[in-house]
Design an enzyme around this catalytic site. Structure first.
Site, short mmCIF file in Angstrom:
data_model
loop_
_atom_site.label_atom_id
_atom_site.label_comp_id
_atom_site.label_asym_id
_atom_site.label_seq_id
_atom_site.Cartn_x
_atom_site.Cartn_y
_atom_site.Cartn_z
CD GLU A 57 -2.33 1.21 2.94
OE1 GLU A 57 -1.76 0.62 3.87
OE2 GLU A 57 -3.44 1.78 3.05
CE LYS B 158 -7.23 1.05 3.74
NZ LYS B 158 -6.04 1.65 4.42
CB CYS C 51 -4.05 -1.58 4.60
SG CYS C 51 -3.07 -1.55 6.10
N1 ING Z 1 -3.45 0.47 8.56
C1 ING Z 1 -3.83 -0.29 9.65
C2 ING Z 1 -4.39 -1.67 9.33
O1 ING Z 1 -5.58 -1.90 9.27
C3 ING Z 1 -4.51 -0.31 11.86
C4 ING Z 1 -4.69 0.44 10.61
C5 ING Z 1 -3.28 -0.30 12.51
C6 ING Z 1 -5.55 -1.06 12.34
C7 ING Z 1 -3.11 -1.06 13.68
C8 ING Z 1 -5.40 -1.83 13.52
C9 ING Z 1 -4.19 -1.82 14.17
O2 ING Z 1 -3.55 -2.55 9.22
C10 ING Z 1 -4.09 0.74 7.39
N2 ING Z 1 -3.37 1.51 6.53
O3 ING Z 1 -5.23 0.37 7.13
#
Ligand code: ING
Length: 309
Positions: free
Chosen positions: A49, A126, A171
């Site tokens: 990403e 996304k 992600c």
């Molecule tokens: N990043 C993270 C993900 O879903 C996140 C957001 C970080 C969620 C840590 C939960 C814990 O992996 C993105 N860019 O979506």
């Protein structure tokens, strides 16, 4: 196995991209990863990403146009043309994550899938946008994706490519079972997913230690429950002071991890994916048409949040 449909896929994990790294330096890294993947027989290379820039939603800027330089206006473009040219020369396809600023001013977090002949198969936007919309000054770093990106109005597609049926997610999408199921109901055989995941989860730091476990959990479960291959590709390491998860992996329809990154740097992992393996699950245990009960699943699409019955 003779006669089976296989595609050799590389997860091209990246280490950090710092704020000061310009796109030409980053594209040179992507081309190096492409060469390594090609040397190891890859026909398809999956990048993370937001592969072209640092994860800029970790900062909040009051005037969002001050962030415009983090976005691409088109794909390919002058900065990425060398990657497109080299991939086409080698006959290797790829999937590239980046920020897109449309001519209409709308902002998306996207992945573009390119076939081995250099033709663009599709660009996925996304769907699940995590984090927050407004500046949260008390945070050690922002995760303001909901300020910088709109959620896709289209959801998840599946396209004929690389001899099979290929889908994409980005992600946070990988944490939601709906992502896999919507693609599973379109007969997906290979799901490509880039991610940037900070280790430290500000709303609940108790989850920090579980980031690697949760990363594997969701992709293994999604692969198994939908009988599909899943390729998860990190931009990891310490990026502008924020430690981000590596652990890129290639997961089989059985849920088994067949390849996993060992570092948090630029690293290529490769697996030959037998797409005919999918029917061992979609033709038995997860024969959706035979065993699913959509007539009792109504809440899944009629509700957003919980309604206590
Ligand atoms: N990043 C993270 C993900 O879903 C996140 C957001 C970080 C969620 C840590 C939960 C814990 O992996 C993105 N860019 O979506």
């Amino acid at each position: 196995m003779p006669g089976s449909r296989t595609v050799t896929v590389a997860a091209a994990q990246m280490g950090p991209v710092q704020r000061s790294d310009d796109r030409s330096a980053v594209v040179a890294r992507l081309v190096d990863l492409l060469h390594e993947a090609h040397r190891r027989g890859a026909e398809l290379v999956v990048y993370p990403e937001l592969a072209l820039t640092t994860f800029f939603p970790r900062w909040f800027v009051e005037d969002i146009t001050a962030a415009d330089h983090w976005y691409e206006r088109s794909m390919p473009n002058a900065a990425t043309q060398p990657l497109f040219d080299e991939a086409r020369r080698l006959g290797v396809g790829f999937c590239l994550g980046y920020a897109l600023l449309g001519e209409d001013g709308r902002r998306w977090n996207v992945q573009t899938l390119v076939e081995r002949d250099g033709s663009i198969v599709a660009t996925y936007r996304k769907t699940h946008i995590p984090g927050h919309e407004h500046h949260e000054p008390d945070r050690p770093f922002q995760h303001a994706e909901r300020y910088y990106f709109e959620p896709s109005p289209d959801g998840f597609g599946v396209w004929p490519a690389f001899g099979g049926r290929v889908g994409m997610m980005i992600c946070n999408d990988r944490r939601w079972p709906e992502s896999y199921r919507v693609m599973g109901l379109q007969g997906v055989e290979l799901i490509l997913c880039g991610y940037n995941t900070p280790i430290h989860y500000v709303p609940d730091p108790s989850q920090d230690i579980l980031q690697g476990f949760h990363n594997a959990l969701v992709m293994q479960a999604g692969a198994y429950q939908n009988g599909t291959w899943v390729v998860g590709v990190a931009k990891g390491g310490v990026e502008e002071g924020v430690d981000s998860l590596g652990q890129s992996m290639i997961v089989a329809p059985s849920g088994q991890i067949v390849a996993q990154a060992l570092t948090t740097d630029d690293e290529v992992i490769v697996a030959t994916c037998d797409l005919d393996w999918c029917t061992r699950y979609t033709g038995t245990l997860f024969d959706f048409d035979r065993y699913r009960r959509p007539e009792v699943y109504g809440r899944i699409t009629s509700q957003r949040g919980v309604i206590l019955s």
